[in-house]
Design an enzyme around this catalytic site. Sequence first.
Site, PDB file in Angstrom:
ATOM      1  N   ASP A 129       4.872   0.571  12.052  1.00 16.35           N
ATOM      2  CA  ASP A 129       3.671  -0.086  11.517  1.00 16.35           C
ATOM      3  C   ASP A 129       3.563  -1.543  11.944  1.00 16.35           C
ATOM      4  O   ASP A 129       2.563  -2.198  11.651  1.00 16.35           O
ATOM      5  CB  ASP A 129       3.657  -0.010   9.983  1.00 16.35           C
ATOM      6  CG  ASP A 129       3.461   1.411   9.512  1.00 16.35           C
ATOM      7  OD1 ASP A 129       3.640   1.671   8.306  1.00 16.35           O
ATOM      8  OD2 ASP A 129       3.157   2.278  10.353  1.00 16.35           O
TER       9      ASP A 129
ATOM     10  N   LYS B 210       0.854  -1.202   0.000  1.00 18.55           N
ATOM     11  CA  LYS B 210       0.000   0.000   0.000  1.00 18.55           C
ATOM     12  C   LYS B 210       0.887   1.248   0.000  1.00 18.55           C
ATOM     13  O   LYS B 210       0.662   2.179  -0.781  1.00 18.55           O
ATOM     14  CB  LYS B 210      -0.878   0.006   1.234  1.00 18.55           C
ATOM     15  CG  LYS B 210      -1.493   1.353   1.560  1.00 18.55           C
ATOM     16  CD  LYS B 210      -2.358   1.330   2.788  1.00 18.55           C
ATOM     17  CE  LYS B 210      -1.624   1.532   4.062  1.00 18.55           C
ATOM     18  NZ  LYS B 210      -1.350   2.932   4.439  1.00 18.55           N
ATOM     19  N   ASN B 211       1.917   1.269   0.846  1.00 17.65           N
ATOM     20  CA  ASN B 211       2.702   2.498   1.016  1.00 17.65           C
ATOM     21  C   ASN B 211       3.728   2.738  -0.084  1.00 17.65           C
ATOM     22  O   ASN B 211       4.341   3.805  -0.123  1.00 17.65           O
ATOM     23  CB  ASN B 211       3.364   2.516   2.393  1.00 17.65           C
ATOM     24  CG  ASN B 211       2.319   2.683   3.495  1.00 17.65           C
ATOM     25  OD1 ASN B 211       1.161   3.000   3.207  1.00 17.65           O
ATOM     26  ND2 ASN B 211       2.706   2.444   4.729  1.00 17.65           N
TER      27      ASN B 211
ATOM     28  N   ARG C 279       0.145  14.384  13.020  1.00 23.74           N
ATOM     29  CA  ARG C 279       0.600  14.146  11.646  1.00 23.74           C
ATOM     30  C   ARG C 279       0.770  15.448  10.842  1.00 23.74           C
ATOM     31  O   ARG C 279       0.142  15.663   9.839  1.00 23.74           O
ATOM     32  CB  ARG C 279      -0.334  13.207  10.899  1.00 23.74           C
ATOM     33  CG  ARG C 279      -0.741  11.933  11.606  1.00 23.74           C
ATOM     34  CD  ARG C 279       0.294  10.826  11.618  1.00 23.74           C
ATOM     35  NE  ARG C 279       0.682  10.299  10.340  1.00 23.74           N
ATOM     36  CZ  ARG C 279       0.057   9.326   9.678  1.00 23.74           C
ATOM     37  NH1 ARG C 279      -1.063   8.835  10.179  1.00 23.74           N
ATOM     38  NH2 ARG C 279       0.511   8.870   8.522  1.00 23.74           N
TER      39      ARG C 279
ATOM     40  N   CYS D 133      -5.011  12.492  12.699  1.00 25.31           N
ATOM     41  CA  CYS D 133      -5.647  11.186  12.529  1.00 25.31           C
ATOM     42  C   CYS D 133      -5.545  10.496  13.886  1.00 25.31           C
ATOM     43  O   CYS D 133      -4.970  11.025  14.832  1.00 25.31           O
ATOM     44  CB  CYS D 133      -4.978  10.402  11.413  1.00 25.31           C
ATOM     45  SG  CYS D 133      -3.530   9.532  11.933  1.00 25.31           S
TER      46      CYS D 133
ATOM     47  N   ARG E 145      -8.459  -0.507   4.892  1.00 22.88           N
ATOM     48  CA  ARG E 145      -7.642   0.531   4.253  1.00 22.88           C
ATOM     49  C   ARG E 145      -6.314  -0.042   3.793  1.00 22.88           C
ATOM     50  O   ARG E 145      -5.705   0.467   2.851  1.00 22.88           O
ATOM     51  CB  ARG E 145      -7.352   1.672   5.234  1.00 22.88           C
ATOM     52  CG  ARG E 145      -8.583   2.427   5.656  1.00 22.88           C
ATOM     53  CD  ARG E 145      -8.214   3.666   6.416  1.00 22.88           C
ATOM     54  NE  ARG E 145      -7.191   4.423   5.689  1.00 22.88           N
ATOM     55  CZ  ARG E 145      -6.760   5.616   6.113  1.00 22.88           C
ATOM     56  NH1 ARG E 145      -7.219   6.118   7.229  1.00 22.88           N
ATOM     57  NH2 ARG E 145      -5.860   6.265   5.418  1.00 22.88           N
TER      58      ARG E 145
HETATM   59  C1  EPZ Z   1       4.245   7.000   6.420  1.00 21.44           C
HETATM   60  O1  EPZ Z   1       3.445   8.007   6.975  1.00 21.44           O
HETATM   61  C2  EPZ Z   1       3.356   5.772   6.302  1.00 21.44           C
HETATM   62  N1  EPZ Z   1       2.236   6.070   5.420  1.00 21.44           N
HETATM   63  C3  EPZ Z   1       2.838   5.369   7.683  1.00 21.44           C
HETATM   64  O2  EPZ Z   1       2.105   4.163   7.529  1.00 21.44           O
HETATM   65  C4  EPZ Z   1       4.036   5.094   8.583  1.00 21.44           C
HETATM   66  O3  EPZ Z   1       3.573   4.791   9.879  1.00 21.44           O
HETATM   67  C5  EPZ Z   1       4.955   6.321   8.628  1.00 21.44           C
HETATM   68  O4  EPZ Z   1       5.348   6.692   7.283  1.00 21.44           O
HETATM   69  C6  EPZ Z   1       6.221   6.065   9.431  1.00 21.44           C
HETATM   70  O5  EPZ Z   1       6.914   4.987   8.887  1.00 21.44           O
HETATM   71  C7  EPZ Z   1       2.445   6.065   4.083  1.00 21.44           C
HETATM   72  O6  EPZ Z   1       3.540   5.815   3.609  1.00 21.44           O
HETATM   73  C8  EPZ Z   1       1.260   6.374   3.227  1.00 21.44           C
HETATM   74  P1  EPZ Z   1       6.207  10.420   8.412  1.00 21.44           P
HETATM   75  P2  EPZ Z   1       3.977   9.537   6.966  1.00 21.44           P
HETATM   76  O7  EPZ Z   1       6.039  11.696   7.654  1.00 21.44           O
HETATM   77  O8  EPZ Z   1       4.821   9.774   5.789  1.00 21.44           O
HETATM   78  C9  EPZ Z   1       6.495  13.719  11.800  1.00 21.44           C
HETATM   79  C10 EPZ Z   1       0.312   2.689   7.800  1.00 21.44           C
HETATM   80  O9  EPZ Z   1      -0.057   2.103   8.821  1.00 21.44           O
HETATM   81  N2  EPZ Z   1       6.310  14.692  10.706  1.00 21.44           N
HETATM   82  O10 EPZ Z   1       7.383   9.556   8.093  1.00 21.44           O
HETATM   83  O11 EPZ Z   1       2.792  10.412   7.202  1.00 21.44           O
HETATM   84  C11 EPZ Z   1       5.258  12.871  12.019  1.00 21.44           C
HETATM   85  O12 EPZ Z   1       4.349  13.529  12.880  1.00 21.44           O
HETATM   86  C12 EPZ Z   1       0.709   4.150   7.872  1.00 21.44           C
HETATM   87  O13 EPZ Z   1       0.430   2.163   6.664  1.00 21.44           O
HETATM   88  C13 EPZ Z   1       6.384  16.050  10.994  1.00 21.44           C
HETATM   89  O14 EPZ Z   1       6.569  16.447  12.148  1.00 21.44           O
HETATM   90  O15 EPZ Z   1       4.891   9.554   8.258  1.00 21.44           O
HETATM   91  C14 EPZ Z   1       5.834  11.610  12.646  1.00 21.44           C
HETATM   92  O16 EPZ Z   1       6.042  11.844  14.034  1.00 21.44           O
HETATM   93  C15 EPZ Z   1       0.412   4.762   9.229  1.00 21.44           C
HETATM   94  N3  EPZ Z   1       6.220  16.952   9.994  1.00 21.44           N
HETATM   95  C16 EPZ Z   1       7.206  11.478  11.972  1.00 21.44           C
HETATM   96  O17 EPZ Z   1       7.493  12.775  11.419  1.00 21.44           O
HETATM   97  C17 EPZ Z   1       6.005  16.564   8.689  1.00 21.44           C
HETATM   98  O18 EPZ Z   1       5.885  17.430   7.793  1.00 21.44           O
HETATM   99  C18 EPZ Z   1       7.231  10.455  10.841  1.00 21.44           C
HETATM  100  O19 EPZ Z   1       6.159  10.764   9.965  1.00 21.44           O
HETATM  101  C19 EPZ Z   1       5.945  15.172   8.413  1.00 21.44           C
HETATM  102  C20 EPZ Z   1       6.115  14.265   9.434  1.00 21.44           C
END
Ligand code: EPZ
Length: 420
Positions: A307, A22-23, A121, A116, A399
Amino acid sequence: MDYLKIQGIDSLNGTIQISGAKNASLPLIAMTILAKNKVSLKNLPHVADINTLLKLLSNLGAVCTTDETSTIIDTSTLNQTKATYDIVKTMRASILVLGPILARFGHCEVSLPGGCAIGQRPIDLHLKALEHMGAKIDIKSGYVQATAPNGLKGCEIIFDKITVTGTANIVMAAALADGATTITNAAREPEVVQLCEVLNNSGVTIEGIGTAVITVHGTNGKLINIDEFSIIPDRIEAGTYLCAGAITNSELTLKNVNAKHLGAVLSKLEEMGNKFTITPDTITIHPTANLKPVKIITQEYPAFPTDMQAQFLALATQAHGVSIIEERLFENRFMHVSELQRMGADITLNGHVATVNGKNELSGTDVMATDLRASSALVLAALVADGETDIHRIYHLDRGYDSLEKKLQAVGATIQRLKE
Ligand code: EPZ
């Protein structure tokens, strides 16, 4: 609404076919916005998030057609650059269209995704990086309004935190930028690697693929030709079914899986006493009847993935001894704990650290899914609970898991999808 009815104390046996990731699919679908040709994607998983993003692209004017083996996306008819709240609110990864639309059209409006269940996020890192590339970003009435009338310029980006979709967004924006963009502190997840590999094979030279420093040489606005490609296997789906084998003490074989993407997960399962037979595209788990406790800290790839945290928390309830699981990426990713406690799990939460005092006899009851991976943790617990468990609100599960109940039924689980 659907719910799952699961009869516990099942041992499983057989082979499970793993679906496309998915990701990986989500950024690769958004990437088609950069293409001048019709792009054929194979092995897309049949999950709700993919349908949501395909619907978003269609709303923007693209033509998406799916047959049994592939999905063809034609973005030559794109005539909208506004991703509206009604779609974005159902899937925050819609933010992945921001980079490509802005790069192609010079303007884009995307609804703020909002928080969420698992955390606030934010997308500040995405927006700061785009501004660095020359975009003007305004936040107005819940929308990100981005413009880059003179196109995006290659530059040096340093991410304060590692962000998976943030890295994907900037790689895609940089693909059409004028000049080279270097991203430092880039995400190294296999899903980001595949995006870079497909772009690199499409004439966008990318250096440092799979490392923390990626350099993207932009085409200066020229759209690209993208050859057909197949989505990599879903490592989180695979890890979830390995936990199903471990928690039910069952030998299971996974097909169409890449063990190289599961290093940290396999090593923790081995620490708990399980053994594996691995070939280039299969993994067989040989489980232990006496699971040992485990210590886990979730971090960015290649470390242990957040995850898989919920699934291991369920598994730890069946280990003899005290397991410690620390969640470092998201501020609220323990909502499965209260539901597991209702099944009889002995878990204490202290901030971002869950302590599991195993082994717990779990009993079936009504439980509620709260987010995607929490749902799969409840399925794992239900497989070993005494009696029947009804898992409600499984739209969360749908999802990200393709045909979960069918795949588990095929290896002997007593699991049904019913209507409330
Ligand atoms: C991706 O989400 C995945 N989703 C998530 O999978 C996964 O849990 C996550 O990466 C971490 O591995 C997809 O790829 C579609 P991040 P993403 O930006 O990109 C902070 C699932 O279960 N952050 O790497 O949204 C954020 O709050 C889903 O399949 C900021 O502060 O995660 C978090 O603490 C859930 N500012 C950390 O970084 C930003 O602009 C990592 O988030 C962006 C992120």
